[in-house]
Design an enzyme around this catalytic site. Structure first.
Site, PDB file in Angstrom:
ATOM      1  N   GLN A   1       6.137 -22.047   5.623  1.00  0.00           N
ATOM      2  CA  GLN A   1       5.179 -21.198   6.342  1.00  0.00           C
ATOM      3  C   GLN A   1       5.283 -19.763   5.825  1.00  0.00           C
ATOM      4  O   GLN A   1       6.379 -19.211   5.703  1.00  0.00           O
ATOM      5  CB  GLN A   1       5.463 -21.235   7.846  1.00  0.00           C
ATOM      6  CG  GLN A   1       4.460 -20.414   8.656  1.00  0.00           C
ATOM      7  CD  GLN A   1       4.593 -20.613  10.158  1.00  0.00           C
ATOM      8  OE1 GLN A   1       5.264 -21.545  10.607  1.00  0.00           O
ATOM      9  NE2 GLN A   1       3.969 -19.756  10.931  1.00  0.00           N
TER      10      GLN A   1
ATOM     11  N   ARG B   1      -7.611 -20.310   7.780  1.00  0.00           N
ATOM     12  CA  ARG B   1      -7.980 -20.037   9.167  1.00  0.00           C
ATOM     13  C   ARG B   1      -7.913 -18.521   9.391  1.00  0.00           C
ATOM     14  O   ARG B   1      -7.177 -17.810   8.692  1.00  0.00           O
ATOM     15  CB  ARG B   1      -7.075 -20.776  10.148  1.00  0.00           C
ATOM     16  CG  ARG B   1      -5.594 -20.446  10.040  1.00  0.00           C
ATOM     17  CD  ARG B   1      -4.794 -21.189  11.098  1.00  0.00           C
ATOM     18  NE  ARG B   1      -3.369 -20.859  11.062  1.00  0.00           N
ATOM     19  CZ  ARG B   1      -2.548 -21.011  12.080  1.00  0.00           C
ATOM     20  NH1 ARG B   1      -3.002 -21.499  13.233  1.00  0.00           N
ATOM     21  NH2 ARG B   1      -1.270 -20.701  11.975  1.00  0.00           N
TER      22      ARG B   1
END
Length: 521
Positions: A337, A427
């Site tokens: 991440q 996103r």
């Protein structure tokens, strides 16, 4: 004749600096200029409270006034922030506060460039530096939130007021669609690049000023020591650090004062700088980077930047760049991440390999990726992969993530379980998130919808997500999201706005790096 002279005298009297008519005229001008900004009340307050507000004669003068206000308020804010450290109740608050001191200092330095005659800044440069300054303030806030300590020091920071001032100045400058392009080259370089730098940058293996080697065969055994030595050099000419093959387990910071550093290794396979900081481990995302760089003109070649914290530790950055006019050529970025933090300023990535899971290319730089290999890895159970999370917070910021002539594919650990995890192109991390994929190969791992919501309908109307002439199994846009901010681009003119030449004014600075690039589509 006498009547004409009388009329001139009358008009001069009417619009003299002390006259109510003149004041009314300038008051209307201030209202007009301020209405074009996102924060008209803030704009009007600072314009009218200044003793010289009746002296504004042009929009350009008004903008310069606000640049001075932004610098002045940044200095006051930093002095205020320095006094808040003693209020820290725990390590998390101290960590987030410490980030803010760095970010505010960077903002002061960056804003000062806008009015420094020596920089010969264009409106596009100014827009970049104002965009960076606004991003810095947002990053400061984020640190407190992600460490769960937003109730003590954060409310005492003057972030909101300063953000509105910088946002106002961004709107007044409003040059986001007009980058300056310079085509004056000598031997493939801009005319201002010295003959020594041309020879240095064209060499297959540049002669190093410092050699780093784990086995002791160089000047230093660690990269951190080499950076410390580089900080003592005089002048700002190109300084070259050669990092020999090896795995260097260390966290490295290349600060704002270290300009024109070039760091190269033996290849992304052989030279690796690695760390394991993470948010779960107590760092902010900003401070979790294995390598962070803010010195302008940074070049990296043939090195892998790695963060081994793993998916279970959430945000864990391999490299963070806030270096203006920075270039990464044939480099690797490995993490899970938040692998690659394209934090701010203008950045170019060429023939790089990028591995990650959630939001693994993220930030608010004006960044272009060309001929890169982008690999989604296996995330944690029930997670979705999102390749990008772009962080534009203001419609006037000239920032975005552009991926051009690249490939999006599954990493080896994701291939066997491909049906169990969804992967999306991006996103919207922030309200005006902007990401465009141009002529890029999209493999079957990409979900047909293409893009993922961040939280309900947040930013779906204000973002700009685009795709132009992509290819591969998931290139079709027929099943893509139906958001107002999504664009299946068919116009070459529209797509050209996001090229190296037009989006990051690459023709004016990339030739000096010696790195190959395509200026257009």
């Amino acid at each position: 004749m006498a009547k004409n002279i009388s009329l001139v005298i009358f008009l001069l009297a009417l619009f003299s600096l002390s006259s109510p008519a003149f004041s009314s005229f300038h008051s209307s001008a201030i209202d007009y200029w301020c209405k074009a900004t996102p924060h008209p009340a803030t704009c009007q307050h600072y314009a009218r409270s200044h003793k010289l507000h009746n002296g504004f004669k042009s929009a350009s003068q008004f903008k310069k006034f606000f640049l001075n206000i932004a610098i002045d308020q940044s200095l006051k804010a930093q002095n205020h922030n320095k006094g808040l450290g003693y209020k820290s109740r725990n390590k998390q608050e101290k960590t987030a506060w410490s980030d803010c001191l760095k970010l505010y200092q960077d903002t002061i330095t960056t804003l000062n460039q806008t009015l420094d005659p020596a920089t010969m800044a264009t409106d596009y440069d100014v827009q970049t530096w104002l965009s960076t300054s606004l991003t810095n303030l947002d990053t400061c806030r984020t640190g407190f939130v992600e460490l769960g300590v937003k109730d003590n020091i954060l409310p005492l920071l003057p972030n909101q007021n300063l953000s509105e001032i910088i946002s106002t100045t961004l709107a007044l400058n409003n040059a986001s669609s007009a980058p300056a392009v310079t085509n004056s080259y000598k031997e493939g370089f801009p005319s201002w690049v010295s003959p020594r730098d041309r020879k240095l940058l064209q060499a297959p293996s540049p002669a190093p000023d410092i050699v780093v080697a784990k086995d002791g065969s160089g000047h230093y055994r660690t990269v951190k020591e080499a950076i410390a030595a580089a900080s003592k050099r005089s002048g700002t000419k190109r300084f070259v650090i050669y990092v020999k093959s090896g795995v260097y387990d260390e966290n490295v910071e290349i600060g704002k004062s270290l300009k024109n550093i070039m760091m190269y290794g033996d290849s992304m396979r052989l030279t690796v700088i690695t760390g394991s900081r993470s948010v779960v481990g107590g760092s902010t995302t900003f401070d979790s980077a294995t390598v962070s760089v803010t010195g302008d003109g940074f070049i990296a070649r043939g090195i892998t930047f790695r963060n081994t914290a793993g998916p279970q530790n959430h945000q864990a950055v391999a490299l963070r760049s806030g270096a203006d006019l920075s270039v990464f050529y044939r480099c690797g970025f490995e993490g899970y991440q938040d692998t690659l933090y394209v934090h701010s300023q203008r950045q170019f990535y060429k023939e790089c390999y990028i591995y990650g899971t959630v939001d693994f290319i993220f930030g608010n730089a004006a960044s272009v990726f060309q001929n890169c290999m982008i690999y989604a890895r296996r995330p944690m159970d029930k997670q979705k992969n999102t390749i990008t999370a772009q962080g534009r917070t203001d419609p006037n910021q000239n920032t975005g993530i552009i991926i051009h002539n690249s490939r999006v594919m599954a990493a080896p650990d994701l291939v066997p379980v491909l049906s169990s995890f969804k992967t999306f192109l991006g996103r919207p991390w922030k309200e005006y998130s902007r990401t465009v994929f141009l002529k890029t190969y999209l493999d079957s791992l990409v979900d047909p919808a293409g893009w993922l919501e961040w939280n309900g309908d947040f930013a779906l109307n204000t973002l700009y997500y685009g795709e132009y002439r992509n290819l591969g199994p998931r290139a079709s846009t027929s099943s893509r999201v139906k958001w107002r901010g999504y664009h299946a681009i068919t116009s070459e003119t529209e797509a050209s706005k996001f090229t190296v030449q037009n989006f990051i004014a690459g023709n004016s600075w990339l030739p000096a790096t010696g790195i190959p690039f395509y200026p257009g589509l």
